[in-house]
Design a protein around this motif. Structure first.
Motif, PDB file in Angstrom:
ATOM      1  N   LEU A 354       0.844  -1.192   0.000  1.00 42.43           N
ATOM      2  CA  LEU A 354       0.000   0.000   0.000  1.00 42.43           C
ATOM      3  C   LEU A 354       0.877   1.239   0.000  1.00 42.43           C
ATOM      4  O   LEU A 354       1.989   1.215   0.509  1.00 42.43           O
ATOM      5  N   GLU A 355       0.384   2.336  -0.577  1.00 42.59           N
ATOM      6  CA  GLU A 355       1.042   3.631  -0.395  1.00 42.59           C
ATOM      7  C   GLU A 355       0.244   4.386   0.679  1.00 42.59           C
ATOM      8  O   GLU A 355      -0.786   3.886   1.146  1.00 42.59           O
ATOM      9  N   PRO A 356       0.695   5.558   1.125  1.00 42.23           N
ATOM     10  CA  PRO A 356       0.065   6.206   2.291  1.00 42.23           C
ATOM     11  C   PRO A 356      -1.434   6.451   2.164  1.00 42.23           C
ATOM     12  O   PRO A 356      -2.173   6.273   3.148  1.00 42.23           O
ATOM     13  N   HIS A 357      -1.931   6.865   0.998  1.00 41.85           N
ATOM     14  CA  HIS A 357      -3.354   7.174   0.870  1.00 41.85           C
ATOM     15  C   HIS A 357      -4.213   5.916   0.987  1.00 41.85           C
ATOM     16  O   HIS A 357      -5.224   5.908   1.698  1.00 41.85           O
ATOM     17  N   SER A 358      -3.790   4.844   0.291  1.00 42.48           N
ATOM     18  CA  SER A 358      -4.547   3.599   0.386  1.00 42.48           C
ATOM     19  C   SER A 358      -4.382   2.966   1.770  1.00 42.48           C
ATOM     20  O   SER A 358      -5.280   2.244   2.230  1.00 42.48           O
TER      21      SER A 358
END
Length: 434
Positions: A354-358
């Motif tokens: 995951l990246e920060p937003h997800s």
């Protein structure tokens, strides 16, 4: 289809005018006069339709006769010309990967649709249009790519200095040509306020033909419904229950588009607004008091918004009835520490990056499912992890491979003009440099 100004209901215009104009009097946002329902057979048989057909059915009523149907079909085909897969993370949570487009972010869809509509509307005009847009991260790159080298259009992008990732910055600053990037000493809210001031400035508007490519523009906002339908198409082939849909939320255009699709007949049991430390909307659901705040810088920078302009559209959908809104939407605030822990945990347990937003969305979905363990749903994966390498690699202790499409871009020179959060500086640039 007519669109009315949320601040002046007497101002009503068609899709073409709303696309070119961007916003109405008193900086009001345009809103569709009618909410066209989907045909029930269409919703029940989504799996029988191609993504292009779904996109056309989604948008045709909003465009009306402003664009011939054959040209609209070409526009939507180009809009969804890349993969949009729904991937399972665990038994309860899936992710809609919206980062397979040219700039590796969900905003490719809205930007591609809008740029092609605007190009069609301007094809016989001599006067150039200036697309003025503020970005907290991904909008800038998507708009720059969508409008790159399109005749009769100049693009000016304002972004907060030191508050976007290296990849995001290169995507909006390295193209040149008809794309200008202004690096603002301030926050995203400062950038957005400068843009709003420009739209209401008589001198600028007397000399330039301005429009916006933020989600305040209906041609950017409305096509975001398309991928909710594409997600549901995949969901109903795997599940019987209606999904919970969790959306990383900053300026609230994305979740508002999903809610609009729901009002038109898209099945969903509940929506979750996943927010970072900028908790204006979670506070609103607790206190029933909307109180804008100064934006806080976080790892999920595209959501660093202290006064989300699209929330007024959410309220309009629900007739400004607080209890009705609260019954359909939950909101959570996830700080950077929990964001990092979520990226690490999901990678260790499920092998998914995951990246920060997800990650904010995943953590929010988990909180909701703890209270509602019998439900399942999906989150929106709004950006590729490579756009946030520092945070992601620190969390998973593994280097992210850079896609081939980015390797050449990262070698290009950054081209920007630095300005302060001062409207006079923006005015001078627009009047003398464009």
């Amino acid at each position: 289809m007519k669109y009315y100004n949320l601040k002046d209901h007497l101002e009503k215009i068609n899709f073409r005018e709303a696309t070119i104009k961007g916003q109405g009097k008193e900086k009001g946002l345009f809103f569709p006069e009618n909410i066209p329902r989907f045909n029930e057979e269409f919703i029940q048989n989504l799996h029988q339709y191609s993504n292009e057909e779904i996109a056309y059915q989604c948008m045709k009523d909003f465009v009306g006769d402003e664009i011939p149907s054959e040209i609209l079909k070409e526009i939507v085909a180009e809009t969804v010309s890349f993969e949009i897969p729904l991937e399972k993370i665990n038994e309860q949570i899936s992710i809609l990967e919206l980062f397979h487009g040219p700039t590796l972010a969900f905003k490719d869809i809205g930007a591609r649709f809008m740029s092609r509509c605007l190009s069609y509307f301007l094809k016989d005009q001599q006067k150039k249009v200036t697309v003025l847009v503020a970005t907290s991260g991904d909008t800038g790159g998507a708009v720059a790519h969508g409008f790159y080298k399109i005749p009769q259009i100049n693009v000016v992008i304002l972004y907060p200095k030191n508050r976007v990732s290296p990849v995001q910055e290169k995507q909006l600053t390295a193209l040149g040509e008809n794309i200008s990037a202004l690096e603002v000493n301030g926050s995203f809210d400062d950038c957005q306020n400068l843009v709003k001031q420009a739209f209401s400035d008589e001198e600028i508007n007397s000399q330039l033909f301005l429009t916006s490519a933020n989600s305040i523009n209906v041609a950017r906002w409305l096509p975001q419904q398309i991928y909710y339908l594409i997600a549901l198409k995949q969901w109903i082939q795997q599940h019987k229950e209606h999904p919970v849909i969790c959306v990383p939320s900053g300026n609230f255009g994305n979740i508002c588009a999903g809610l609009l699709a729901h009002f038109r007949g898209l099945s969903a049991s509940h929506f979750i607004a996943a927010c970072n430390a900028n908790h204006v909307i979670p506070d609103y659901f607790t206190t029933q008091n909307y109180q804008p705040q100064k934006a806080i810088a976080t790892l999920s920078n595209a959501m660093d918004v202290g006064d989300p302009s699209n929330f007024v559209r959410v309220l309009e959908l629900f007739g400004h009835q607080f209890e009705t809104v609260k019954n359909k939407i939950s909101a959570y605030s996830i700080d950077d520490d929990e964001t990092m822990k979520t990226i690490s945990k999901v990678y260790e347990k499920y092998g998914y990056i995951l990246e920060p937003h997800s990650a904010v969305a995943f953590a929010s979905m988990e909180k909701y499912l703890q209270e509602n363990p019998d439900q399942k749903g999906f989150i929106l994966g709004t950006a590729h992890p490579v756009k946030f390498p520092d945070a992601v690699e620190k969390a998973i202790h593994t280097q992210i491979e850079i896609p081939e499409s980015l390797k050449e871009l990262m070698k290009k020179e950054k081209k920007t003009v630095e300005i302060n959060s001062d409207f006079e500086e923006l005015r001078r640039f627009l009047l003398h440099k464009i």
